[in-house]
Design a protein around this motif. Structure first.
Motif, PDB file in Angstrom:
ATOM      1  N   HIS A  83      57.410 -10.742  71.141  1.00 47.92           N
ATOM      2  CA  HIS A  83      58.675 -11.406  70.804  1.00 47.92           C
ATOM      3  C   HIS A  83      59.892 -10.560  71.167  1.00 47.92           C
ATOM      4  O   HIS A  83      61.004 -10.802  70.672  1.00 47.92           O
ATOM      5  CB  HIS A  83      58.691 -11.751  69.311  1.00 47.92           C
ATOM      6  N   ASN A  84      59.678  -9.549  72.014  1.00 49.39           N
ATOM      7  CA  ASN A  84      60.761  -8.712  72.529  1.00 49.39           C
ATOM      8  C   ASN A  84      61.506  -7.927  71.458  1.00 49.39           C
ATOM      9  O   ASN A  84      62.677  -7.565  71.632  1.00 49.39           O
ATOM     10  CB  ASN A  84      61.763  -9.563  73.333  1.00 49.39           C
ATOM     11  N   HIS A  85      60.826  -7.632  70.356  1.00 50.76           N
ATOM     12  CA  HIS A  85      61.407  -6.771  69.318  1.00 50.76           C
ATOM     13  C   HIS A  85      61.021  -5.311  69.564  1.00 50.76           C
ATOM     14  O   HIS A  85      61.612  -4.414  68.963  1.00 50.76           O
ATOM     15  CB  HIS A  85      60.933  -7.199  67.935  1.00 50.76           C
ATOM     16  N   ILE A  86      60.017  -5.073  70.405  1.00 54.68           N
ATOM     17  CA  ILE A  86      59.562  -3.731  70.754  1.00 54.68           C
ATOM     18  C   ILE A  86      59.530  -3.631  72.273  1.00 54.68           C
ATOM     19  O   ILE A  86      58.964  -4.492  72.947  1.00 54.68           O
ATOM     20  CB  ILE A  86      58.169  -3.437  70.154  1.00 54.68           C
ATOM     21  N   ASP A  87      60.123  -2.565  72.812  1.00 51.13           N
ATOM     22  CA  ASP A  87      60.229  -2.389  74.262  1.00 51.13           C
ATOM     23  C   ASP A  87      59.040  -1.625  74.849  1.00 51.13           C
ATOM     24  O   ASP A  87      58.570  -1.938  75.936  1.00 51.13           O
ATOM     25  CB  ASP A  87      61.520  -1.662  74.612  1.00 51.13           C
ATOM     26  N   PHE A  88      58.586  -0.616  74.136  1.00 52.72           N
ATOM     27  CA  PHE A  88      57.415   0.135  74.570  1.00 52.72           C
ATOM     28  C   PHE A  88      56.675   0.637  73.343  1.00 52.72           C
ATOM     29  O   PHE A  88      57.235   0.682  72.248  1.00 52.72           O
ATOM     30  CB  PHE A  88      57.789   1.279  75.527  1.00 52.72           C
ATOM     31  N   ALA A  89      55.400   0.985  73.524  1.00 47.69           N
ATOM     32  CA  ALA A  89      54.603   1.288  72.340  1.00 47.69           C
ATOM     33  C   ALA A  89      53.459   2.243  72.640  1.00 47.69           C
ATOM     34  O   ALA A  89      52.911   2.270  73.745  1.00 47.69           O
ATOM     35  CB  ALA A  89      54.037  -0.004  71.734  1.00 47.69           C
ATOM     36  N   TYR A  90      53.122   3.026  71.628  1.00 51.38           N
ATOM     37  CA  TYR A  90      51.888   3.814  71.614  1.00 51.38           C
ATOM     38  C   TYR A  90      50.828   2.900  71.022  1.00 51.38           C
ATOM     39  O   TYR A  90      50.965   2.425  69.889  1.00 51.38           O
ATOM     40  CB  TYR A  90      52.072   5.064  70.751  1.00 51.38           C
ATOM     41  N   LEU A  91      49.785   2.632  71.807  1.00 50.90           N
ATOM     42  CA  LEU A  91      48.758   1.669  71.413  1.00 50.90           C
ATOM     43  C   LEU A  91      47.376   2.293  71.511  1.00 50.90           C
ATOM     44  O   LEU A  91      47.189   3.313  72.179  1.00 50.90           O
ATOM     45  CB  LEU A  91      48.810   0.442  72.324  1.00 50.90           C
ATOM     46  N   GLY A  92      46.404   1.686  70.862  1.00 48.59           N
ATOM     47  CA  GLY A  92      45.027   2.037  71.095  1.00 48.59           C
ATOM     48  C   GLY A  92      44.546   1.293  72.326  1.00 48.59           C
ATOM     49  O   GLY A  92      45.204   0.350  72.794  1.00 48.59           O
ATOM     50  N   PRO A  93      43.399   1.679  72.902  1.00 49.62           N
ATOM     51  CA  PRO A  93      42.905   0.986  74.097  1.00 49.62           C
ATOM     52  C   PRO A  93      42.722  -0.516  73.899  1.00 49.62           C
ATOM     53  O   PRO A  93      43.166  -1.311  74.732  1.00 49.62           O
ATOM     54  CB  PRO A  93      41.580   1.691  74.375  1.00 49.62           C
ATOM     55  N   LYS A  94      42.080  -0.930  72.799  1.00 48.31           N
ATOM     56  CA  LYS A  94      41.866  -2.368  72.582  1.00 48.31           C
ATOM     57  C   LYS A  94      43.186  -3.085  72.297  1.00 48.31           C
ATOM     58  O   LYS A  94      43.429  -4.186  72.796  1.00 48.31           O
ATOM     59  CB  LYS A  94      40.889  -2.619  71.442  1.00 48.31           C
ATOM     60  N   SER A  95      44.037  -2.472  71.491  1.00 43.59           N
ATOM     61  CA  SER A  95      45.314  -3.120  71.201  1.00 43.59           C
ATOM     62  C   SER A  95      46.175  -3.204  72.460  1.00 43.59           C
ATOM     63  O   SER A  95      46.966  -4.140  72.618  1.00 43.59           O
ATOM     64  CB  SER A  95      46.060  -2.407  70.068  1.00 43.59           C
ATOM     65  N   TYR A  96      46.006  -2.238  73.384  1.00 43.05           N
ATOM     66  CA  TYR A  96      46.718  -2.348  74.659  1.00 43.05           C
ATOM     67  C   TYR A  96      46.223  -3.551  75.452  1.00 43.05           C
ATOM     68  O   TYR A  96      47.022  -4.307  76.019  1.00 43.05           O
ATOM     69  CB  TYR A  96      46.567  -1.085  75.524  1.00 43.05           C
ATOM     70  N   VAL A  97      44.909  -3.708  75.545  1.00 40.21           N
ATOM     71  CA  VAL A  97      44.349  -4.845  76.288  1.00 40.21           C
ATOM     72  C   VAL A  97      44.911  -6.157  75.736  1.00 40.21           C
ATOM     73  O   VAL A  97      45.269  -7.072  76.494  1.00 40.21           O
ATOM     74  CB  VAL A  97      42.809  -4.834  76.225  1.00 40.21           C
ATOM     75  N   GLU A  98      45.018  -6.226  74.420  1.00 43.01           N
ATOM     76  CA  GLU A  98      45.569  -7.434  73.792  1.00 43.01           C
ATOM     77  C   GLU A  98      47.065  -7.564  74.089  1.00 43.01           C
ATOM     78  O   GLU A  98      47.564  -8.663  74.364  1.00 43.01           O
ATOM     79  CB  GLU A  98      45.336  -7.382  72.283  1.00 43.01           C
ATOM     80  N   ALA A  99      47.781  -6.427  74.061  1.00 45.58           N
ATOM     81  CA  ALA A  99      49.223  -6.466  74.355  1.00 45.58           C
ATOM     82  C   ALA A  99      49.485  -6.822  75.816  1.00 45.58           C
ATOM     83  O   ALA A  99      50.464  -7.503  76.127  1.00 45.58           O
ATOM     84  CB  ALA A  99      49.852  -5.116  74.021  1.00 45.58           C
ATOM     85  N   ALA A 100      48.618  -6.376  76.722  1.00 44.36           N
ATOM     86  CA  ALA A 100      48.773  -6.743  78.135  1.00 44.36           C
ATOM     87  C   ALA A 100      48.595  -8.241  78.314  1.00 44.36           C
ATOM     88  O   ALA A 100      49.292  -8.873  79.113  1.00 44.36           O
ATOM     89  CB  ALA A 100      47.749  -5.974  78.978  1.00 44.36           C
ATOM     90  N   ARG A 101      47.666  -8.816  77.552  1.00 42.23           N
ATOM     91  CA  ARG A 101      47.381 -10.255  77.644  1.00 42.23           C
ATOM     92  C   ARG A 101      48.467 -11.095  76.976  1.00 42.23           C
ATOM     93  O   ARG A 101      48.903 -12.106  77.520  1.00 42.23           O
ATOM     94  CB  ARG A 101      46.024 -10.551  77.003  1.00 42.23           C
ATOM     95  N   ARG A 102      48.898 -10.666  75.813  1.00 40.74           N
ATOM     96  CA  ARG A 102      49.805 -11.485  75.006  1.00 40.74           C
ATOM     97  C   ARG A 102      51.277 -11.141  75.178  1.00 40.74           C
ATOM     98  O   ARG A 102      52.150 -11.998  74.972  1.00 40.74           O
ATOM     99  CB  ARG A 102      49.456 -11.349  73.519  1.00 40.74           C
ATOM    100  N   ALA A 103      51.558  -9.869  75.510  1.00 44.25           N
ATOM    101  CA  ALA A 103      52.949  -9.413  75.457  1.00 44.25           C
ATOM    102  C   ALA A 103      53.458  -8.852  76.782  1.00 44.25           C
ATOM    103  O   ALA A 103      54.531  -8.258  76.830  1.00 44.25           O
ATOM    104  CB  ALA A 103      53.100  -8.356  74.365  1.00 44.25           C
ATOM    105  N   ASN A 104      52.694  -9.039  77.860  1.00 45.01           N
ATOM    106  CA  ASN A 104      53.118  -8.571  79.180  1.00 45.01           C
ATOM    107  C   ASN A 104      53.365  -7.069  79.190  1.00 45.01           C
ATOM    108  O   ASN A 104      54.327  -6.575  79.792  1.00 45.01           O
ATOM    109  CB  ASN A 104      54.391  -9.307  79.618  1.00 45.01           C
ATOM    110  N   ALA A 105      52.488  -6.332  78.515  1.00 44.08           N
ATOM    111  CA  ALA A 105      52.609  -4.872  78.440  1.00 44.08           C
ATOM    112  C   ALA A 105      51.986  -4.222  79.667  1.00 44.08           C
ATOM    113  O   ALA A 105      51.000  -4.720  80.217  1.00 44.08           O
ATOM    114  CB  ALA A 105      51.943  -4.350  77.170  1.00 44.08           C
ATOM    115  N   GLU A 106      52.545  -3.104  80.074  1.00 42.31           N
ATOM    116  CA  GLU A 106      52.079  -2.372  81.257  1.00 42.31           C
ATOM    117  C   GLU A 106      51.873  -0.901  80.885  1.00 42.31           C
ATOM    118  O   GLU A 106      52.818  -0.227  80.451  1.00 42.31           O
ATOM    119  CB  GLU A 106      53.125  -2.494  82.364  1.00 42.31           C
ATOM    120  N   ALA A 107      50.658  -0.402  81.040  1.00 44.98           N
ATOM    121  CA  ALA A 107      50.363   0.994  80.712  1.00 44.98           C
ATOM    122  C   ALA A 107      51.083   1.936  81.666  1.00 44.98           C
ATOM    123  O   ALA A 107      51.072   1.730  82.881  1.00 44.98           O
ATOM    124  CB  ALA A 107      48.859   1.242  80.761  1.00 44.98           C
TER     125      ALA A 107
END
Length: 290
Positions: A83-107
């Motif tokens: 929802h664009n409330h967070i610009d970048f994040a420290y994530l776990g591997p699984k939570s990153y995979v979910e963020a890449a799918r749902r939130a257009n996150a890029e490692a």
């Protein structure tokens, strides 16, 4: 300050395809403030102590305000990115995979373990020293704690391991809870609130000497190496900002800050690093369907 930092990034990046003038123009699109989300592997006080120095360093390096944002669970950070409330994040591997799918996150980078020096860590299962619980067979019928449904070492890795051994946690244990974070799980074992819990060596080490000591626990299971935790950014943010943030993270060498994080810093990484986690997620689905 921002212009000087961009020039340093240009010089240091040998594979750069954009020119300095393009980058400087692109930097005009930077937001006035960045929000840095951090998954709640520990309580809010510990999280602020551990990630505070890194947040301040990034703010000084980038020349713009960086605000750390905590959430009650892993999903809160993913949702915040979506929802664009967070610009970048420290994530776990699984939570990153979910963020890449749902939130257009890029490692951007991968965390390097402070003990092994490898860009990865190991999941563990712990029990309380003196409990007599030293094997997986010993904890049958006992109280068990996962962390979050989005945790890699706290839920995904042990769930796959259990499935391979034909263990259904709901039937194998007398009670199954989700603690919400690694610190909470470890403290629950220490206090005797649960008999065993899944965690990892990195988050265990972060609490050593502050919340617990090694000799208070048995480690009854250790997983294979898991890809290190990433710092990921929203893909749509300016490329110059992404490059600057990546460069700043890779350059982070503050001894006290790294001591608090219990790591040796970060190395460049990308989305492909986490394909093995996607494979684990698919394996979990297949095992569950059997």
């Amino acid at each position: 300050m921002r212009r000087d930092f961009l020039k340093k990034i240009v010089v240091a990046t040998t594979t750069l395809t954009l020119g300095i003038s393009t980058l400087i123009a692109d930097s005009a699109k930077w937001p006035e403030k960045l929000t840095f989300g951090v998954i709640p592997v520990a309580g809010s006080t510990s999280m602020k102590e551990n990630f505070g120095p890194l947040t301040k360093y990034l703010e000084d390096s980038l020349g713009i305000k960086v605000e750390m944002k905590l959430a009650g669970d892993y999903t809160g950070i993913i949702t915040g990115m979506a929802h664009n409330h967070i610009d970048f994040a420290y994530l776990g591997p699984k939570s990153y995979v979910e963020a890449a799918r749902r939130a257009n996150a890029e490692a951007l980078v991968v965390e390097v373990d402070g003990e092994s020096g490898l860009p990865g860590y190991r999941g563990t299962i712990i029990t309380k020293k003196g409990s007599g619980l030293k094997t997986l067979e010993d904890i049958k019928g006992k109280k068990w704690a996962f962390t979050s449904s989005q945790s890699t070492s706290g839920t995904l890795v042990p769930t796959v391991m259990f499935s391979k051994k034909r263990i259904d946690p709901k039937k194998y244990f007398s009670k199954v809870i989700y603690s919400g974070g690694h610190e909470a799980s470890i403290l629950s074992v220490k206090a005797g609130k649960v008999d065993a819990a899944s965690t990892n060596n990195l988050d265990f080490n972060r609490g050593l000497g502050k919340q617990w000591t090694k000799d208070e626990f048995n480690v009854i299971y250790t997983s294979e190496l898991i890809p290190g935790a990433p710092v990921a950014i929203k893909k749509e943010l300016p490329i110059s900002l992404k490059m600057a943030l990546k460069g700043a993270l890779v350059s982070y060498k503050d001894a006290e800050g790294l001591k608090r994080l219990k790591n040796k810093g970060f190395i460049p990484g990308d989305d492909s690093v986490y394909n093995s986690i996607r494979e684990l997620i698919e394996l979990k689905k297949k095992l569950k369907a059997q």
